[in-house]
Design an enzyme around this catalytic site. Structure first.
Site, PDB file in Angstrom:
ATOM      1  N   ARG A 144      -4.176  -8.715  -9.958  1.00  0.00           N
ATOM      2  CA  ARG A 144      -4.697 -10.056 -10.243  1.00  0.00           C
ATOM      3  C   ARG A 144      -6.125  -9.919 -10.717  1.00  0.00           C
ATOM      4  O   ARG A 144      -6.692  -8.826 -10.734  1.00  0.00           O
ATOM      5  CB  ARG A 144      -4.663 -10.897  -8.965  1.00  0.00           C
ATOM      6  CG  ARG A 144      -5.385 -10.206  -7.796  1.00  0.00           C
ATOM      7  CD  ARG A 144      -5.466 -11.068  -6.570  1.00  0.00           C
ATOM      8  NE  ARG A 144      -5.891 -10.347  -5.387  1.00  0.00           N
ATOM      9  CZ  ARG A 144      -7.126 -10.013  -5.080  1.00  0.00           C
ATOM     10  NH1 ARG A 144      -8.122 -10.330  -5.904  1.00  0.00           N
ATOM     11  NH2 ARG A 144      -7.426  -9.371  -3.969  1.00  0.00           N
ATOM     12  N   GLU A 195      -3.673   5.975   7.378  1.00  0.00           N
ATOM     13  CA  GLU A 195      -4.491   6.846   6.540  1.00  0.00           C
ATOM     14  C   GLU A 195      -5.585   7.482   7.382  1.00  0.00           C
ATOM     15  O   GLU A 195      -5.971   6.946   8.431  1.00  0.00           O
ATOM     16  CB  GLU A 195      -5.149   6.058   5.406  1.00  0.00           C
ATOM     17  CG  GLU A 195      -4.193   5.547   4.352  1.00  0.00           C
ATOM     18  CD  GLU A 195      -4.870   4.738   3.267  1.00  0.00           C
ATOM     19  OE1 GLU A 195      -4.186   4.413   2.279  1.00  0.00           O
ATOM     20  OE2 GLU A 195      -6.078   4.441   3.408  1.00  0.00           O
ATOM     21  N   GLU A 199      -8.526   0.244  -6.772  1.00  0.00           N
ATOM     22  CA  GLU A 199      -9.602   0.468  -5.823  1.00  0.00           C
ATOM     23  C   GLU A 199      -9.578   1.910  -5.316  1.00  0.00           C
ATOM     24  O   GLU A 199      -8.528   2.430  -4.934  1.00  0.00           O
ATOM     25  CB  GLU A 199      -9.491  -0.522  -4.658  1.00  0.00           C
ATOM     26  CG  GLU A 199      -9.466  -1.973  -5.142  1.00  0.00           C
ATOM     27  CD  GLU A 199      -9.920  -2.958  -4.100  1.00  0.00           C
ATOM     28  OE1 GLU A 199     -10.099  -2.556  -2.939  1.00  0.00           O
ATOM     29  OE2 GLU A 199     -10.099  -4.131  -4.449  1.00  0.00           O
ATOM     30  N   LYS A 241       0.829  -1.202   0.000  1.00  0.00           N
ATOM     31  CA  LYS A 241       0.000   0.000   0.000  1.00  0.00           C
ATOM     32  C   LYS A 241       0.867   1.258   0.000  1.00  0.00           C
ATOM     33  O   LYS A 241       0.507   2.273  -0.592  1.00  0.00           O
ATOM     34  CB  LYS A 241      -0.940  -0.035   1.187  1.00  0.00           C
ATOM     35  CG  LYS A 241      -2.027  -1.106   1.052  1.00  0.00           C
ATOM     36  CD  LYS A 241      -2.931  -1.151   2.246  1.00  0.00           C
ATOM     37  CE  LYS A 241      -4.121  -2.086   1.992  1.00  0.00           C
ATOM     38  NZ  LYS A 241      -3.731  -3.439   1.607  1.00  0.00           N
ATOM     39  N   VAL A 248     -12.396 -11.508  -7.449  1.00  0.00           N
ATOM     40  CA  VAL A 248     -13.562 -12.371  -7.249  1.00  0.00           C
ATOM     41  C   VAL A 248     -14.741 -11.847  -8.070  1.00  0.00           C
ATOM     42  O   VAL A 248     -15.473 -12.598  -8.707  1.00  0.00           O
ATOM     43  CB  VAL A 248     -13.946 -12.430  -5.752  1.00  0.00           C
ATOM     44  CG1 VAL A 248     -15.181 -13.300  -5.550  1.00  0.00           C
ATOM     45  CG2 VAL A 248     -12.789 -12.930  -4.910  1.00  0.00           C
ATOM     46  N   ASN A 263      -5.001  -4.115  -6.933  1.00  0.00           N
ATOM     47  CA  ASN A 263      -4.916  -5.569  -6.840  1.00  0.00           C
ATOM     48  C   ASN A 263      -4.390  -6.097  -8.165  1.00  0.00           C
ATOM     49  O   ASN A 263      -5.061  -5.982  -9.198  1.00  0.00           O
ATOM     50  CB  ASN A 263      -6.276  -6.175  -6.518  1.00  0.00           C
ATOM     51  CG  ASN A 263      -6.720  -5.825  -5.117  1.00  0.00           C
ATOM     52  OD1 ASN A 263      -5.977  -6.024  -4.158  1.00  0.00           O
ATOM     53  ND2 ASN A 263      -7.902  -5.275  -4.969  1.00  0.00           N
ATOM     54  N   GLU A 278      -5.623   1.257  -3.384  1.00  0.00           N
ATOM     55  CA  GLU A 278      -4.620   0.248  -3.694  1.00  0.00           C
ATOM     56  C   GLU A 278      -4.931  -0.360  -5.051  1.00  0.00           C
ATOM     57  O   GLU A 278      -6.015  -0.173  -5.605  1.00  0.00           O
ATOM     58  CB  GLU A 278      -4.612  -0.850  -2.631  1.00  0.00           C
ATOM     59  CG  GLU A 278      -5.940  -1.599  -2.526  1.00  0.00           C
ATOM     60  CD  GLU A 278      -5.951  -2.617  -1.411  1.00  0.00           C
ATOM     61  OE1 GLU A 278      -4.893  -3.209  -1.132  1.00  0.00           O
ATOM     62  OE2 GLU A 278      -7.019  -2.832  -0.808  1.00  0.00           O
TER      63      GLU A 278
END
Length: 445
Positions: A290, A199, A273, A116, A293, A288, A286
């Site tokens: 990949r 944060e 995100e 992060k 889901v 991801n 952040e």
């Protein structure tokens, strides 16, 4: 295109990759723990290799065993799915050293974006707004000074974290003095890295994410955004695409996501995100590195197969789509069918599924590795499957989801289905008034 790939994962995502690979004529090898010996991915893959006992660190996180399985079976690439090895740059680098293609971004991109703290630095360099916060904090004194400057409440986050793990809300100086070491220890236990960042904690916000695809040579496109605001314990329950944000704000966030991904010459599927406050300010959280889901809702509104795109990019075919080629239609909603009891703080409910009937009909998709007689093991997450619907409008999609939920029967463990039926009827949800504290403030949970 690859002739054979190994899937270093389990459950519905392993089955998801097997299905696309089979349509492309690609042979599949799936690794499994002894707890998953009778799972659908093991039964349906062309080959399967047991890599250890149920404990993840002895099986799905066992790098030597996974690499040995790939080399032994002649797999040319490894698809990591999500979780486990999906965002491990050391694993991706070891694949490269052994002549195996890691089906995902480069180790260098993952290292740059995987923490992060690193993601915040890249966002700032890409002119993408971030929540007021810090880099990695050395000790509690540094944390106390930072909190004084930022203003309470603050959020301590594991720099290497994800999936809602390793986060702690701090509202006072005393809480921070007592909780900093505990947060470091939780980060170390969950992620093997005690690094903590801080944060500003926003009490109420939307969680919106941008789906991107890149070819690793500077060409990046977005495939819309998703709203993932309905969560429990910082983990998502319901996702939908597109969001209900105003169009101008939507476009700003999409442009910011593409800009950041281009900054690192991103390759493959990734998700950026963001949080959006009540005043319409958005901040990068952040990335991801990949497949997610919830990628299914973006597939439903775009008509694209993200796993196919991942395989094409990783096998050297590149990314042929231009941004203007991406056409988004209608609205999609996904409910994660979890073996959990919502009435008891979402307590996991592992055990045997005695009988199951999944919904069907127009615009309904189910991604699940479960079947009647399957035993949900207690060693992993509680996901039974994902119920996804698509329709022309959000209102119609909500009606279709309610119908599909009421049609779905899972006998045995407690599930989240009854909660989702209530949410589909909730007037705040119906009008798109969703925030991450929705269950607490709109459902009294």
């Amino acid at each position: 295109m690859f002739k054979k790939i190994l899937i270093a994962n389990r459950g519905e995502i392993a089955l998801r990759v097997i299905r696309t690979a089979r349509e492309l004529g690609v042979k599949t090898v799936v690794v499994y723990s002894t707890a998953d010996e009778k799972s659908l991915p093991v039964l349906l893959a062309d080959e399967s290799v047991c890599v250890g006992p149920p404990a993840s660190n002895q099986s799905y996180l066992n790098i030597p065993n996974i690499l040995s399985a790939a080399l032994m079976t002649g797999a040319e690439g490894i698809h990591p799915g999500y979780g486990f090895m999906a965002e491990n740059p050391d694993f991706a680098e070891m694949c490269r050293e052994h002549g195996i293609v890691f089906i995902g971004p480069t180790p260098e991109s993952m290292r740059a974006l995987g923490s992060k703290a690193g993601g915040r630095e890249i966002a700032a360099a890409s002119n993408v707004p971030v929540v007021p916060g810090t880099g990695v904090l050395d000790d509690v004194d540094a944390a106390l000074l930072a909190a004084k400057q930022i203003g309470y409440p603050v959020l301590l986050k594991a720099s290497a974290g994800g999936g809602g793990r390793g986060q702690k809300v701090i509202r006072t100086q005393d809480e921070l003095a007592k909780g900093f070491a505990q947060a470091q220890e939780e980060a170390r236990l969950y992620f093997g890295d005690p690094a903590i960042i801080m944060e500003k904690f926003l009490e109420e916000f939307r969680h919106v994410e941008v789906q991107v695809m890149g070819d690793g040579n500077g060409h990046v496109i977005h495939i819309g955004e998703r709203d993932c605001s309905i969560q429990r314990r910082n983990q998502k329950l319901i996702e939908e695409a597109p969001s209900t944000l105003p169009e101008s704000l939507r476009q700003e966030i999409l442009d910011a996501g593409v800009r950041l991904a281009k900054h690192v010459n991103y390759a493959g599927a990734g998700t950026l995100e963001f949080i959006v406050d009540r005043d319409g300010n958005y901040y990068f959280m952040e990335m991801n590195t990949r497949i997610q889901v919830e990628h299914c809702v973006s597939e439903m509104i775009s008509g694209l197969d993200f796993v196919k795109m991942q395989l094409e990019i990783a096998s050297g075919h590149g990314l042929s789509l231009q941004q203007e080629d991406v056409k988004l239609h209608g609205h999609a909603i996904e409910c994660r069918l979890n073996a959990e009891d919502p009435d008891k703080d979402f307590r996991p409910a592992a055990g045997k599924i005695n009988d199951v009937h999944f919904a069907g009909g127009p615009g309904v998709r189910v991604d699940s590795h479960c079947y009647a007689g399957y035993v949900i093991p207690p060693h992993y997450d509680s996901l039974i499957g994902k119920l996804i619907v698509h329709h022309d409008t959000r209102e119609q999609a909500i009606g279709r989801m309610k119908r599909a939920l009421e049609e779905t029967v899972i006998q045995g463990p407690k599930t989240t289905i009854p909660l989702y039926v209530k949410i589909m009827d909730n007037p705040f949800y119906k009008r798109g008034a969703v925030m991450t504290n929705f269950l607490k403030t709109r459902m009294d949970m």
